[in-house]
Scaffold this motif. Structure first.
Motif, PDB file in Angstrom:
ATOM      1  N   ASP A 124       0.835  -1.208   0.000  1.00 38.38           N
ATOM      2  CA  ASP A 124       0.000   0.000   0.000  1.00 38.38           C
ATOM      3  C   ASP A 124       0.865   1.251   0.000  1.00 38.38           C
ATOM      4  O   ASP A 124       0.600   2.212  -0.731  1.00 38.38           O
ATOM      5  N   GLU A 125       1.894   1.238   0.832  1.00 37.61           N
ATOM      6  CA  GLU A 125       2.780   2.394   0.929  1.00 37.61           C
ATOM      7  C   GLU A 125       3.507   2.633  -0.392  1.00 37.61           C
ATOM      8  O   GLU A 125       3.632   3.780  -0.854  1.00 37.61           O
TER       9      GLU A 125
ATOM     10  N   SER B 276       4.753   8.116  -6.530  1.00 41.98           N
ATOM     11  CA  SER B 276       4.728   8.403  -7.962  1.00 41.98           C
ATOM     12  C   SER B 276       5.678   7.446  -8.675  1.00 41.98           C
ATOM     13  O   SER B 276       6.551   6.849  -8.044  1.00 41.98           O
ATOM     14  N   PRO B 277       5.521   7.255 -10.003  1.00 38.37           N
ATOM     15  CA  PRO B 277       6.452   6.388 -10.735  1.00 38.37           C
ATOM     16  C   PRO B 277       7.916   6.775 -10.530  1.00 38.37           C
ATOM     17  O   PRO B 277       8.784   5.902 -10.433  1.00 38.37           O
ATOM     18  N   GLU B 278       8.183   8.078 -10.472  1.00 42.26           N
ATOM     19  CA  GLU B 278       9.553   8.525 -10.264  1.00 42.26           C
ATOM     20  C   GLU B 278      10.062   8.111  -8.885  1.00 42.26           C
ATOM     21  O   GLU B 278      11.206   7.662  -8.731  1.00 42.26           O
TER      22      GLU B 278
ATOM     23  N   THR C   7      13.122   5.101  -7.260  1.00 40.09           N
ATOM     24  CA  THR C   7      14.214   5.383  -6.321  1.00 40.09           C
ATOM     25  C   THR C   7      14.208   4.426  -5.133  1.00 40.09           C
ATOM     26  O   THR C   7      15.141   4.446  -4.324  1.00 40.09           O
ATOM     27  N   VAL C   8      13.161   3.611  -5.024  1.00 36.76           N
ATOM     28  CA  VAL C   8      13.089   2.645  -3.924  1.00 36.76           C
ATOM     29  C   VAL C   8      14.182   1.593  -4.126  1.00 36.76           C
ATOM     30  O   VAL C   8      14.367   1.091  -5.240  1.00 36.76           O
ATOM     31  N   PRO C   9      14.930   1.245  -3.085  1.00 36.82           N
ATOM     32  CA  PRO C   9      15.982   0.232  -3.235  1.00 36.82           C
ATOM     33  C   PRO C   9      15.434  -1.062  -3.824  1.00 36.82           C
ATOM     34  O   PRO C   9      14.289  -1.455  -3.560  1.00 36.82           O
ATOM     35  N   LEU C  10      16.268  -1.720  -4.631  1.00 43.20           N
ATOM     36  CA  LEU C  10      15.838  -2.916  -5.339  1.00 43.20           C
ATOM     37  C   LEU C  10      15.333  -4.002  -4.390  1.00 43.20           C
ATOM     38  O   LEU C  10      14.327  -4.672  -4.675  1.00 43.20           O
TER      39      LEU C  10
ATOM     40  N   ARG D 280       9.859  -0.734 -14.291  1.00 43.06           N
ATOM     41  CA  ARG D 280      10.931  -0.289 -13.384  1.00 43.06           C
ATOM     42  C   ARG D 280      12.080   0.317 -14.188  1.00 43.06           C
ATOM     43  O   ARG D 280      12.606  -0.305 -15.120  1.00 43.06           O
ATOM     44  N   GLY D 281      12.471   1.513 -13.817  1.00 43.36           N
ATOM     45  CA  GLY D 281      13.595   2.160 -14.481  1.00 43.36           C
ATOM     46  C   GLY D 281      14.904   1.641 -13.906  1.00 43.36           C
ATOM     47  O   GLY D 281      15.353   2.128 -12.863  1.00 43.36           O
ATOM     48  N   SER D 282      15.490   0.665 -14.564  1.00 46.31           N
ATOM     49  CA  SER D 282      16.708   0.041 -14.044  1.00 46.31           C
ATOM     50  C   SER D 282      17.889   0.989 -14.157  1.00 46.31           C
ATOM     51  O   SER D 282      18.046   1.708 -15.145  1.00 46.31           O
ATOM     52  N   GLN D 283      18.746   0.938 -13.144  1.00 44.24           N
ATOM     53  CA  GLN D 283      19.901   1.816 -13.101  1.00 44.24           C
ATOM     54  C   GLN D 283      21.207   1.134 -13.488  1.00 44.24           C
ATOM     55  O   GLN D 283      22.196   1.778 -13.727  1.00 44.24           O
ATOM     56  N   SER D 284      21.214  -0.190 -13.533  1.00 41.74           N
ATOM     57  CA  SER D 284      22.452  -0.904 -13.826  1.00 41.74           C
ATOM     58  C   SER D 284      22.116  -2.228 -14.499  1.00 41.74           C
ATOM     59  O   SER D 284      20.987  -2.706 -14.448  1.00 41.74           O
ATOM     60  N   GLU D 285      23.132  -2.840 -15.099  1.00 45.31           N
ATOM     61  CA  GLU D 285      22.941  -4.136 -15.745  1.00 45.31           C
ATOM     62  C   GLU D 285      22.615  -5.220 -14.706  1.00 45.31           C
ATOM     63  O   GLU D 285      21.807  -6.107 -14.962  1.00 45.31           O
TER      64      GLU D 285
END
Length: 330
Positions: free
Chosen positions: A157-158, A163-165, A169-172, A212-217
């Motif tokens: 829920d939280e 927002s999508p942005e 930023t939430v840790p994987l 999910r906007g991935s930040q790394s391989e």
């Protein structure tokens, strides 16, 4: 959990007419139970006895719980309410679906698999007014509760309020916990044959991961790995919903990530069989069999496909033979 657990433990304190005691020297059933219960809040309002311990952490805030419960009045052999007769109890969302204050507070102290008893004073149960005609005024009530399972849906829920942005930023690790919980909720629906509900949960988790906007391989690979069981879940669910074409779509998504995935090959075989594309079904299953030659599910389905394939070829052969005879006759 039996709805008669109360009876087995305190029957000797109830007289044969099930009437309140007349001998004040003898404790009442609830008074006897109080002696072996823990005071959760310090005010005597919620008392608890653990009959069978659970495992793991206690129920988190705003979780969704699956419980069996029975509520008893003092001197009553039968519960005034119970859901122990339901094979699949309704999932209850804490903070929304549990209306008894004492029960909600008590559930936060329980662990998965735990079976316990709670004694609630009126202020934590049905109040001074009670709930006529079942619950008299200012009644103390006993609840027997077994926590079958719980899901940390509070964190879901939280997360969904972000927002999508912000979600990106939430840790994987936390993100995977969220989608894992959603998938677990889907699995629970699937086990209860609520396939449309299961499909909705699986698709929700899939959409979150695919967007999910991935930040790394390394993160991309983790997302791919987490998507595999979701695609397989969706494939099987679509088969249960008689949608083999959609089942095939999700199985192929798995094979794009892992071409050697035998479960996906097996699902393709199932879907092609439903679509009566026997040659394709046979091809997928033979590939799966080569990787797992002793898998009984694969071998049994392969034999089934071979029988259908042969029967279909025989029918085609008979049809062509009949056409040829008709042409010669003409």
């Amino acid at each position: 959990m039996s709805g008669n657990g109360l009876i087995s433990s305190i029957r000797r304190f109830i007289n044969t007419e099930a009437q309140p005691r007349t001998n004040n020297s003898q404790p009442s059933p609830f008074e006897h139970l109080r002696q072996q219960m823990d005071d959760l809040l310090g005010d005597g309002g919620i008392l608890k006895e653990v009959v069978q311990p659970g495992v793991g952490p206690p129920v988190p805030q705003n979780a969704s719980v699956l419980i069996h419960y029975s509520g008893f009045l003092e001197y009553s052999d039968q519960p005034f309410e119970s859901n122990t007769y339901n094979k699949y109890p309704q999932m209850l969302k804490l903070g929304r679906d549990v209306t008894l204050a004492g029960l909600e507070l008590g559930l936060y102290t329980m662990k998965k698999g735990e079976f316990c008893r709670f004694l609630f004073q009126p202020q934590y149960a049905f109040g001074e007014m009670g709930c006529p005609p079942l619950i008299p005024a200012a009644a103390t009530v006993l609840y027997e509760v077994q926590l079958l399972d719980f899901f940390d849906s509070g964190q879901v829920d939280e997360f969904l309020t972000l927002s999508p942005e912000e979600q990106n930023t939430v840790p994987l690790s936390r993100f995977l916990d969220v989608v894992g919980t959603i998938r677990s909720l889907g699995n629970r629906c699937f086990k209860q044959s609520r396939y449309y509900n299961a499909k909705d949960r699986y698709k929700q988790a899939m959409t979150l991961m695919e967007s999910r906007g991935s930040q790394s391989e390394a993160e991309k690979e983790s997302i791919k790995t987490a998507l595999l069981p979701l695609y397989l879940n969706l494939s099987l669910t679509e088969l249960r919903l008689d949608s083999p074409q959609k089942a095939l779509k999700y199985s192929n998504k798995v094979l794009k990530i892992d071409s050697n995935n035998t479960k996906a090959l097996f699902r393709c075989g199932q879907a092609y069989l439903e679509l009566q594309e026997y040659e394709s079904a046979q091809s997928c299953l033979i590939t799966a069999q080569a990787k797992r030659p002793f898998d009984s599910d694969i071998n049994n389905l392969l034999r089934k496909v071979a029988l259908f394939y042969k029967d279909n070829l025989d029918k085609e052969k008979d049809m062509y033979s009949k056409m040829c005879k008709d042409l010669r006759g003409q």
